[in-house]
Design an enzyme around this catalytic site. Structure first.
Site, mmCIF file in Angstrom:
data_model
loop_
_atom_site.group_PDB
_atom_site.id
_atom_site.type_symbol
_atom_site.label_atom_id
_atom_site.label_comp_id
_atom_site.label_asym_id
_atom_site.label_seq_id
_atom_site.Cartn_x
_atom_site.Cartn_y
_atom_site.Cartn_z
ATOM 1 N N VAL A 238 0.748 -1.090 0.205
ATOM 2 C CA VAL A 238 0.067 0.093 -0.126
ATOM 3 C C VAL A 238 0.764 1.463 -0.002
ATOM 4 C CG1 VAL A 238 -1.909 1.013 1.421
ATOM 5 C CG2 VAL A 238 -1.885 -0.887 1.389
ATOM 6 N N GLY B 292 11.482 10.266 -12.955
ATOM 7 C CA GLY B 292 11.330 8.754 -12.017
ATOM 8 C C GLY B 292 10.446 9.131 -11.650
ATOM 9 N N ASP C 177 -4.283 2.140 -9.387
ATOM 10 C CA ASP C 177 -3.378 2.208 -8.234
ATOM 11 C C ASP C 177 -4.168 2.467 -7.393
ATOM 12 O OD1 ASP C 177 -0.119 1.463 -7.441
ATOM 13 O OD2 ASP C 177 -0.656 3.889 -7.142
ATOM 14 N N LYS D 160 -5.530 -0.370 -3.876
ATOM 15 C CA LYS D 160 -4.873 -0.013 -2.590
ATOM 16 C C LYS D 160 -5.740 0.157 -0.986
ATOM 17 C CE LYS D 160 -0.229 2.055 -4.211
ATOM 18 N NZ LYS D 160 0.533 3.450 -4.293
ATOM 19 N N GLY E 284 9.694 3.950 -4.031
ATOM 20 C CA GLY E 284 10.982 4.230 -4.269
ATOM 21 C C GLY E 284 11.780 3.068 -3.693
#
Length: 353
Positions: free
Chosen positions: A155, A209, A223, A227, A325
């Site tokens: 999540v 990015g 997306d 979640k 990340g």
């Protein structure tokens, strides 16, 4: 010293970052966490597969500049990818699943998790697909085989929203939540508020990015919908599938909409939410909303994620942190392994008593 043998399924950004951390942090983790991680297998669509019962050197894995099929150069390696064989036959205690997310059926990750659990191996994953689509089945398989299925990073990457809500807020009675659960869309909205148009903000996000070449899943809310499904099912006891959550993205918002909200002292955010209604039903949604500047989510900027949990006893409790990340997501895998270790240690102590 407890040693956990791990098999890495997928060797892209997340599992590679976990391996990089292993190469540099192992002595610290052994001292502070009380266990050692030993990589005994890796399988990757590009690189092939390798099994080494005695363990693979983490530093070699991350520093070797493997070409396509490069695992075939290693002892016990093959240029071919065989995830099923690796998962079922590698001498691993824990399978670390970090392949791509298929939002339609969760494959191939659902099968990866199923094979591992049926083989008596714990699973840790950051993959949204199998959790949103097949968590109930996979948790039942884990219980039947006396292993764990853990997915904190599915999540908010390394930010511990699921475990915090279930452990730290146990008894506080979570009634609902609303969150900023996609860093790309949040970054785009922030840049539009600063004067960029939608296309320019997307282009900048791609350069930095934050956005994929095809940003559809991020900006259209797909997306976030996965979640919301995960959080609603985990925290509210829902039985959502993705199609049960209404979904609207941010692509139709114009610079005029953004600036008009700013002049009115409000701010647009893409909000994923779910609430338990008075009749006991649960409603989930993803939609752009204008939030007053005093709202807990209004000040969440850039690629940061946040969730505000509405509790009966404490009112709103908000947690924020990185939602993406490589290293951050790898930390989520580590936190899942820590949870497994703590549970195993508790069981051992109970049996010993």
């Amino acid at each position: 010293m407890k040693i956990y043998n791990i098999a890495l399924i997928g060797f892209g950004g997340v599992n590679r970052a976990l391996t990089e951390l292993l190469a540099t942090k192992s002595p610290l983790w052994e001292r502070d966490l009380g266990f050692r991680l030993n990589i005994v297998a890796v399988s990757d669509l590009h690189l092939g597969s390798v099994i080494s019962p005695n363990g693979l050197d983490a530093k070699t894995l991350v520093e070797a500049n493997f070409a396509k099929g490069g695992f075939g150069r290693l002892s016990g390696g093959s240029a071919e990818t065989d995830n099923e064989a690796i998962i079922k036959t590698a001498p691993a205690d824990i399978v670390v699943e970090a392949t791509f997310t298929n939002p339609t059926d969760g494959e191939p990750a659902v099968s990866h998790c199923r094979w591992a659990l049926n083989s008596g191996k714990h699973v840790v994953t950051t993959n949204k697909g199998p959790v949103a689509i097949a968590a109930r089945e996979l948790k039942a398989l884990a219980k039947a085989n006396s292993v764990h299925f853990e997915y904190e990073g599915s999540v908010m990457s390394g930010t511990p929203v699921i475990r915090m809500a279930e452990k730290t807020l146990a008894g506080a009675e979570v009634k609902g939540f609303e969150g900023i659960l996609n860093g790309t869309s949040n970054f785009v909205l922030c840049r539009m508020e600063e004067g960029l148009d939608f296309a320019s903000a997307i282009a900048e996000a791609q350069t930095l990015g934050y956005a994929e070449a095809d940003p559809t899943a991020d900006v259209e809310g797909f997306d976030v919908r996965l979640k919301v499904v995960i959080l609603a099912n985990e925290l509210l006891g829902a039985n959502f599938k993705p199609e049960d959550v209404s979904c609207n993205g941010i692509s139709k918002l114009s610079p005029f909409d953004i600036q008009a909200a700013a002049k009115a002292g409000r701010r647009w955010k893409l909000v994923g939410s779910a609430i338990r209604n008075a009749d006991g039903t649960i409603t989930g949604s993803v939609a752009p909303k204008q939030l007053a500047l005093g709202h807990p989510l209004a000040g969440v900027n850039g690629a940061t994620n946040a969730v505000s949990l509405n509790t009966e006893l404490l009112g709103p409790v908000t947690v924020s942190g990185p939602g993406a990340g490589r290293v951050e997501t790898a930390f989520a895998l580590l936190s899942d392994i820590v949870a497994i270790h703590n549970a195993q240690s508790a069981n051992f102590a109970k049996e010993a008593a």
